[in-house]
Design a protein around this motif. Structure first.
Motif, PDB file in Angstrom:
ATOM      1  N   PHE A  44       0.827  -1.199   0.000  1.00  0.00           N
ATOM      2  CA  PHE A  44       0.000   0.000   0.000  1.00  0.00           C
ATOM      3  C   PHE A  44       0.863   1.252   0.000  1.00  0.00           C
ATOM      4  CE2 PHE A  44      -2.084   3.446   2.288  1.00  0.00           C
ATOM      5  CZ  PHE A  44      -3.254   3.593   1.547  1.00  0.00           C
ATOM      6  N   ARG A  45       1.881   1.267   0.830  1.00  0.00           N
ATOM      7  CA  ARG A  45       2.751   2.430   0.901  1.00  0.00           C
ATOM      8  C   ARG A  45       3.477   2.665  -0.417  1.00  0.00           C
ATOM      9  NH1 ARG A  45       3.960   4.653   5.680  1.00  0.00           N
ATOM     10  NH2 ARG A  45       6.084   5.149   4.997  1.00  0.00           N
ATOM     11  N   ARG A  46       3.908   1.598  -1.048  1.00  0.00           N
ATOM     12  CA  ARG A  46       4.576   1.732  -2.351  1.00  0.00           C
ATOM     13  C   ARG A  46       3.622   2.311  -3.396  1.00  0.00           C
ATOM     14  NH1 ARG A  46       6.892  -3.741  -4.173  1.00  0.00           N
ATOM     15  NH2 ARG A  46       8.284  -3.302  -2.426  1.00  0.00           N
ATOM     16  N   MET A  47       2.360   1.883  -3.363  1.00  0.00           N
ATOM     17  CA  MET A  47       1.363   2.382  -4.297  1.00  0.00           C
ATOM     18  C   MET A  47       1.127   3.882  -4.115  1.00  0.00           C
ATOM     19  SD  MET A  47      -2.381   0.672  -5.019  1.00  0.00           S
ATOM     20  CE  MET A  47      -2.947   0.973  -3.353  1.00  0.00           C
ATOM     21  N   GLN A  48       1.331   4.363  -2.881  1.00  0.00           N
ATOM     22  CA  GLN A  48       1.170   5.781  -2.580  1.00  0.00           C
ATOM     23  C   GLN A  48       2.479   6.568  -2.733  1.00  0.00           C
ATOM     24  OE1 GLN A  48      -1.922   6.834  -1.889  1.00  0.00           O
ATOM     25  NE2 GLN A  48      -2.650   4.723  -2.039  1.00  0.00           N
ATOM     26  N   GLY A  49       3.521   5.900  -3.210  1.00  0.00           N
ATOM     27  CA  GLY A  49       4.804   6.563  -3.400  1.00  0.00           C
ATOM     28  C   GLY A  49       5.628   6.704  -2.142  1.00  0.00           C
ATOM     29  N   MET A  50       5.353   5.855  -1.126  1.00  0.00           N
ATOM     30  CA  MET A  50       6.076   5.906   0.138  1.00  0.00           C
ATOM     31  C   MET A  50       6.956   4.666   0.279  1.00  0.00           C
ATOM     32  SD  MET A  50       3.118   7.344   2.740  1.00  0.00           S
ATOM     33  CE  MET A  50       1.944   6.026   2.352  1.00  0.00           C
ATOM     34  N   ALA A  51       7.986   4.784   1.097  1.00  0.00           N
ATOM     35  CA  ALA A  51       8.914   3.672   1.329  1.00  0.00           C
ATOM     36  C   ALA A  51       8.530   2.913   2.597  1.00  0.00           C
ATOM     37  CB  ALA A  51      10.338   4.201   1.450  1.00  0.00           C
ATOM     38  N   GLY A  52       9.149   1.714   2.750  1.00  0.00           N
ATOM     39  CA  GLY A  52       8.986   0.940   3.971  1.00  0.00           C
ATOM     40  C   GLY A  52       7.625   0.279   4.052  1.00  0.00           C
ATOM     41  N   GLY A  53       7.301  -0.233   5.253  1.00  0.00           N
ATOM     42  CA  GLY A  53       6.018  -0.878   5.472  1.00  0.00           C
ATOM     43  C   GLY A  53       6.153  -2.321   5.895  1.00  0.00           C
ATOM     44  N   ASP A  54       5.059  -2.875   6.379  1.00  0.00           N
ATOM     45  CA  ASP A  54       5.015  -4.241   6.902  1.00  0.00           C
ATOM     46  C   ASP A  54       4.858  -5.247   5.773  1.00  0.00           C
ATOM     47  OD1 ASP A  54       5.089  -3.165   9.484  1.00  0.00           O
ATOM     48  OD2 ASP A  54       2.903  -3.022   9.582  1.00  0.00           O
ATOM     49  N   THR A  55       5.460  -6.408   5.971  1.00  0.00           N
ATOM     50  CA  THR A  55       5.297  -7.525   5.035  1.00  0.00           C
ATOM     51  C   THR A  55       4.526  -8.640   5.728  1.00  0.00           C
ATOM     52  OG1 THR A  55       7.421  -8.468   5.690  1.00  0.00           O
ATOM     53  CG2 THR A  55       7.431  -6.923   3.845  1.00  0.00           C
ATOM     54  N   GLY A  56       4.300  -9.743   5.017  1.00  0.00           N
ATOM     55  CA  GLY A  56       3.572 -10.855   5.585  1.00  0.00           C
ATOM     56  C   GLY A  56       2.386 -11.225   4.700  1.00  0.00           C
ATOM     57  N   PRO A  57       1.519 -12.131   5.164  1.00  0.00           N
ATOM     58  CA  PRO A  57       0.410 -12.617   4.329  1.00  0.00           C
ATOM     59  C   PRO A  57      -0.536 -11.522   3.843  1.00  0.00           C
ATOM     60  CG  PRO A  57       0.740 -14.071   6.220  1.00  0.00           C
ATOM     61  CD  PRO A  57       1.624 -12.890   6.434  1.00  0.00           C
ATOM     62  N   ASP A  58      -0.870 -10.548   4.711  1.00  0.00           N
ATOM     63  CA  ASP A  58      -1.747  -9.460   4.271  1.00  0.00           C
ATOM     64  C   ASP A  58      -1.122  -8.690   3.116  1.00  0.00           C
ATOM     65  OD1 ASP A  58      -3.647 -10.004   6.234  1.00  0.00           O
ATOM     66  OD2 ASP A  58      -2.756  -8.624   7.670  1.00  0.00           O
ATOM     67  N   ASP A  59       0.168  -8.395   3.243  1.00  0.00           N
ATOM     68  CA  ASP A  59       0.862  -7.640   2.213  1.00  0.00           C
ATOM     69  C   ASP A  59       0.976  -8.442   0.924  1.00  0.00           C
ATOM     70  OD1 ASP A  59       2.540  -5.290   1.398  1.00  0.00           O
ATOM     71  OD2 ASP A  59       4.064  -6.859   1.222  1.00  0.00           O
ATOM     72  N   GLU A  60       1.222  -9.730   1.034  1.00  0.00           N
ATOM     73  CA  GLU A  60       1.328 -10.577  -0.160  1.00  0.00           C
ATOM     74  C   GLU A  60      -0.003 -10.626  -0.915  1.00  0.00           C
ATOM     75  OE1 GLU A  60       2.646 -14.307   1.344  1.00  0.00           O
ATOM     76  OE2 GLU A  60       4.616 -13.539   1.959  1.00  0.00           O
ATOM     77  N   LEU A  61      -1.098 -10.726  -0.171  1.00  0.00           N
ATOM     78  CA  LEU A  61      -2.411 -10.750  -0.802  1.00  0.00           C
ATOM     79  C   LEU A  61      -2.679  -9.437  -1.530  1.00  0.00           C
ATOM     80  CD1 LEU A  61      -5.183 -12.243  -1.091  1.00  0.00           C
ATOM     81  CD2 LEU A  61      -5.897 -11.000   0.951  1.00  0.00           C
TER      82      LEU A  61
END
Length: 208
Positions: A44-61
């Motif tokens: 989500f953060r990458r889509m908004q042009g931001m760096a960083g953020g949490d990974t894991g199953p939610d992010d993969e989905l």
């Protein structure tokens, strides 16, 4: 031809936006709570042009879903949310076909998003989006009225619901006004996280 897909966050009592949704309150009053689980995810953060953020199953989905569409369809009400609709660099990065009664010339934005304004109705918007998407999916961004029209017409192939454990007790329900016919979906994935449960549904095959 690509499939038509939709992804929506929903409260336990079926609302996808809080009360008084519109330009002043794009998600309705209190509607941000339905999306709080996504704000820290890397995709989500990458889509908004931001760096960083949490990974894991939610992010993969979410990452998998973001990559699928080659075009987007949305309603006029969703397009005009906020003071500057979706900003100078919207998160879609694809052609967006806006169903509207207000004709205007296409609007190109940074990052590959171009808005096309379709006055001939949802069916024509879907046809145009499919032409633009090629073999990729068409994402139905909403709002609720447009999603309901697609469900009534049988155009929606896959629906991903992010069910948040909260009672909104008012606002815009997803499954109002979908007609009186029996509609059946096939559950293909359930992913449970502390703040949200993801349920992926596909349109069931006709019986007989």
């Amino acid at each position: 031809m690509g499939e038509v897909i939709a992804r929506l966050a929903m409260s336990l009592d079926g609302y996808i936006a809080g009360p008084e949704s519109g330009r002043e309150h794009p998600l309705g009053i209190g509607g941000e709570r339905l999306h709080s689980w996504v704000f820290g995810l890397r995709s989500f953060r990458r889509m908004q042009g931001m760096a960083g953020g949490d990974t894991g199953p939610d992010d993969e989905l979410l990452a998998e879903w973001i990559e699928r569409p080659g075009a987007v369809v949305m309603g006029h009400g969703m397009f005009i949310t906020g003071e500057t609709p979706w900003g100078d660099e919207p998160p879609f990065h694809a052609p967006v076909f806006v169903v509207t009664h207000h004709p205007r010339e296409p609007v190109a934005k940074k990052g590959g998003t171009t808005y096309h304004f379709v006055t001939e109705g949802p069916h024509r918007a879907l046809e145009s989006a499919r032409e633009a998407a090629g073999n990729r999916a068409v994402s139905l961004a909403g709002g609720a009225d447009l999603v309901q029209q697609f469900i009534r017409a049988g155009w929606l192939d896959e629906l991903l619901l992010h069910v948040v454990p909260v009672l909104a007790c008012g606002g815009r329900r997803l499954f109002d006004n979908v007609g009186d016919q029996h509609i059946e979906w096939r559950k293909t994935q359930v992913l449970d996280s502390p703040g949200v449960t993801h349920i992926r549904l596909r349109k069931a095959d006709p019986v007989g």
